[in-house]
Scaffold this active site. Structure first.
Site, PDB file in Angstrom:
ATOM      1  N   THR A  12       1.137  -1.103  -0.077  1.00  0.00           N
ATOM      2  CA  THR A  12       0.060   0.041   0.101  1.00  0.00           C
ATOM      3  C   THR A  12       0.965   1.148   0.123  1.00  0.00           C
ATOM      4  OG1 THR A  12      -1.691  -1.208   1.243  1.00  0.00           O
ATOM      5  CG2 THR A  12      -1.700   1.101   1.347  1.00  0.00           C
ATOM      6  N   THR A  22      -4.061   1.832  -2.546  1.00  0.00           N
ATOM      7  CA  THR A  22      -3.643   0.409  -2.498  1.00  0.00           C
ATOM      8  C   THR A  22      -4.264  -0.553  -3.502  1.00  0.00           C
ATOM      9  OG1 THR A  22      -2.882  -1.545  -0.981  1.00  0.00           O
ATOM     10  CG2 THR A  22      -5.074  -0.661  -0.768  1.00  0.00           C
ATOM     11  N   ASP A  57      -9.594  -8.566   1.592  1.00  0.00           N
ATOM     12  CA  ASP A  57      -9.971  -7.938   2.656  1.00  0.00           C
ATOM     13  C   ASP A  57     -11.378  -8.160   3.252  1.00  0.00           C
ATOM     14  OD1 ASP A  57      -7.564  -6.978   2.806  1.00  0.00           O
ATOM     15  OD2 ASP A  57      -7.839  -4.872   2.089  1.00  0.00           O
ATOM     16  N   GLY A  76      -0.641  -3.216   5.924  1.00  0.00           N
ATOM     17  CA  GLY A  76      -1.729  -4.284   5.901  1.00  0.00           C
ATOM     18  C   GLY A  76      -2.244  -3.898   7.397  1.00  0.00           C
TER      19      GLY A  76
HETATM   20  O1  DON Z   1      -6.857  -2.043   3.262  1.00  0.00           O
HETATM   21  C1  DON Z   1      -6.077  -2.421   3.787  1.00  0.00           C
HETATM   22  O2  DON Z   1      -6.068  -2.580   4.816  1.00  0.00           O
HETATM   23  C2  DON Z   1      -4.959  -3.527   2.835  1.00  0.00           C
HETATM   24  N1  DON Z   1      -5.522  -3.895   1.692  1.00  0.00           N
HETATM   25  C3  DON Z   1      -4.044  -2.862   2.877  1.00  0.00           C
HETATM   26  C4  DON Z   1      -2.802  -3.562   2.304  1.00  0.00           C
HETATM   27  C5  DON Z   1      -1.380  -3.204   2.604  1.00  0.00           C
HETATM   28  O3  DON Z   1      -1.224  -2.170   3.545  1.00  0.00           O
HETATM   29  C6  DON Z   1      -0.262  -3.888   2.085  1.00  0.00           C
HETATM   30  N2  DON Z   1       0.821  -3.547   2.310  1.00  0.00           N
HETATM   31  N3  DON Z   1       1.806  -2.925   2.576  1.00  0.00           N
END
Ligand code: DON
Length: 575
Positions: A385, A403, A427, A478
């Protein structure tokens, strides 16, 4: 003053500068303005130096923070393919200084009309992880273009065409591949090579991997960007781009239809608000869990004096871990898309509720996550992200996280359109209690439904003092996003750190399940021994926790800080 500069801060910037000045294009020859992390006149910070330069250039030309943010967002879609995107979604917090108003823009992906709650279950009723993460079924209807175009048209001061011009030129003329990008592409090459369109876009013409110093051109992406610049959101959700997306879906078994694309809308929502030791905290409401749990955790922590415990002492980390454990337990039960599920937002962010959670925490002993149930006190209430931040001289602030979910999303580029698709459908909670890719569990609140937005952890945040913004931050990572943002704020408020110190300090993370306290390197052996003796299950092998992008403003002076944990980012102030 909170401003202390460290040399290490400039290392990733310097090698990128060397690459950039080699090119003739004025747009990407921004080496001379990468250095300032202190500046007056504004600041842009992002995970990619070229994109930060693009935003700073827009500020120099008189654009406001929204113009610069939209320019940076589209530039990242070219320069940072692992997370910058057209095919994903995200959230933007926006402070408009003149109106003294803060807005939360939700441009999260939506489940297509044909999606349903058992979409990822096999015939035995088990979750098929391959389907939820890698195929085209994993792709939600993209929201990024709708979000960026919406804010530009409503709150920007320059025409969309003008703020998109740098991104178009970067795609057309090419960018010098940095070490960070070459490394990231090589790591993802196995997944990208599976798909002919991705093979064509993300490798050299002879099929070999792009290397640092190569010039990388993206002609189809440039054409897609041009269609958006010419027609606004319709240049993506209708016409040729939409045809190409729907054709990719038909060829690969995806669900997104023309109707899904046409129906997509970005939504303006009320920010989540909290207070912490005299500061006001504004962040993203559901369908993000970020703002709610950031405020909830701050409410719990406010009841203790943290500064005397000292930063990253065992006593401090114990309080953090127990706080995080309880917030993530609630997340699993009560958080989802508010258009589909009545999230008990007021109750979760209530200081009284936080107080009751705090009282149940044993200060000498770790709890067991099995004994912590979501909503202990709640009654009948109804890997990639990227974050970037912009602050202009007039005081407008943008805090944006967007993201594709995983690095490079599901790895599938849309043939002819030049961009990657997200795998955000993972998610959702595919089945109650079964963890997603980040180990997060969920239930009914986050079950899949047509038109619903999957729950997110993205936490773009703005911190105010006496009604004026003093800090803007956000992160990738994440499930670890919310706790990283929390620790940046605690480092700043409780421990008096400047933005650089608050970023560099070792981080920890707990998310209820698994019942593990993750620690970055730099938490001392004797601290770990004490935590271990208190009953915490420690994991120090998980590597770097999250990647924040932060700006502070103090006495009119901006300090911009891109996270040191990975190279390639830059904080740039306008000339
Ligand atoms: O929206 C979310 O919480 C996840 N899809 C974020 C993914 C994410 O941060 C991956 N990376 N570092």
């Amino acid at each position: 003053m909170r401003f202390v500069l460290s040399l290490v801060f400039l290392v990733p910037v310097i090698f990128r500068v060397v690459l950039c000045v080699a090119d003739e294009d004025p747009i990407i020859r921004h080496g001379d303005i990468f250095h300032p992390t202190l500046g007056r006149g504004g600041m842009v910070v992002s995970q990619d130096a070229i994109a930060s330069g693009v935003g700073a250039d827009i500020l120099s030309r008189g654009g406001n923070a929204v113009d610069a943010a939209v320019a940076t967002g589209f530039a990242l879609a070219v320069t940072l393919p692992q997370a910058g995107n057209l095919g994903g979604g995200g959230f933007m917090m926006l402070y408009l200084a003149e109106d003294d108003r803060t807005l939360a823009i939700d441009y999260r992906e939506m489940a297509p009309a044909l999606a349903h709650r058992d979409l990822f279950l096999d015939s035995a009723g088990n979750v098929d992880r391959e389907k939820s993460r890698f195929g085209l079924l994993a792709t939600g209807v993209p929201g990024t273009v709708a979000g960026l175009v919406h804010v530009q048209e409503k709150y920007g001061s320059l025409p969309l065409k003008e703020v998109m011009q740098p991104a178009i030129r970067l795609a057309e003329k090419g960018i010098p591949v940095s070490y960070a990008l070459a490394f990231s592409l090589t790591r993802a090459s196995g997944r990208l090579r599976q798909y002919p369109a991705s093979q064509a876009y993300f490798f050299r013409g002879d099929g070999s991997s792009l290397q640092a110093g190569d010039i990388w051109r993206q002609k189809d992406l440039a054409k897609t960007l041009r269609r958006i610049a010419d027609k606004g959101a319709a240049g993506f959700y209708q016409g040729k781009t939409a045809d190409l997306i729907v054709a990719a879906m038909a060829a690969g078994g995806g669900l997104i239809s023309h109707q899904d694309l046409e129906n997509y809308r970005a939504v303006e929502r009320q920010p989540v608000r909290g207070t912490y030791r005299g500061y006001d905290i504004l962040s993203m409401p559901p369908p993000s869990s970020g703002g709610v749990h950031l405020v909830q955790m701050l409410n719990i922590l406010e009841g203790w004096q943290l500064a005397p415990l000292e930063h990253n002492s065992a006593a401090y980390l114990h309080r953090l871990a127990e706080t995080m454990r309880r917030a993530y337990a609630d997340r699993s039960q009560y958080l989802g898309d508010p258009d589909f599920y009545p999230v008990p937002l007021a109750r979760l962010t209530d200081k009284g509720y936080a107080g009751s959670l705090r009282q149940a925490i044993d200060l000498d002993r770790a709890s067991n996550s099995e004994d912590i149930r979501p909503g202990v006190q709640l009654e009948e209430e109804s890997p990639q992200t990227t974050h970037f931040a912009v602050w202009d001289d007039a005081g407008n602030v943008v805090s944006n996280t967007y993201t594709l979910n995983f690095s490079y999303g599901n790895g599938q580029a849309v043939a002819g359109a030049g961009f990657l698709l997200n795998n955000e459908m993972d998610d959702f909670s595919a089945k109650p209690g079964v963890p997603n890719a980040y180990g997060l569990v969920g239930d009914e609140a986050n079950a899949i439904a047509a038109g619903k937005r999957p729950l997110s952890s993205m936490t773009p945040a703005i911190v105010f003092r006496d009604g004026r913004p003093v800090l803007v931050t956000g992160s990738s990572g994440g499930s670890r996003i919310i706790t990283a943002v929390l620790q940046v704020i605690l480092n700043y408020v409780d421990f008096g750190m400047n933005a650089a110190e608050a970023t560099a300090a070792p981080r920890v993370h707990h998310q209820w399940l698994p019942d593990v306290l993750f620690l970055e390197k730099g938490v001392s052996r004797d601290t770990r021994d004490i935590l271990d003796a208190m009953g915490h299950q420690l994991d120090t092998r998980a590597g770097a926790i999250s990647r924040t992008q932060t700006i502070t403003r103090d006495d009119g002076l901006f300090q911009g800080v891109t996270d040191y944990r990975w190279p390639g980012g830059a904080a740039v102030s306008p000339r």
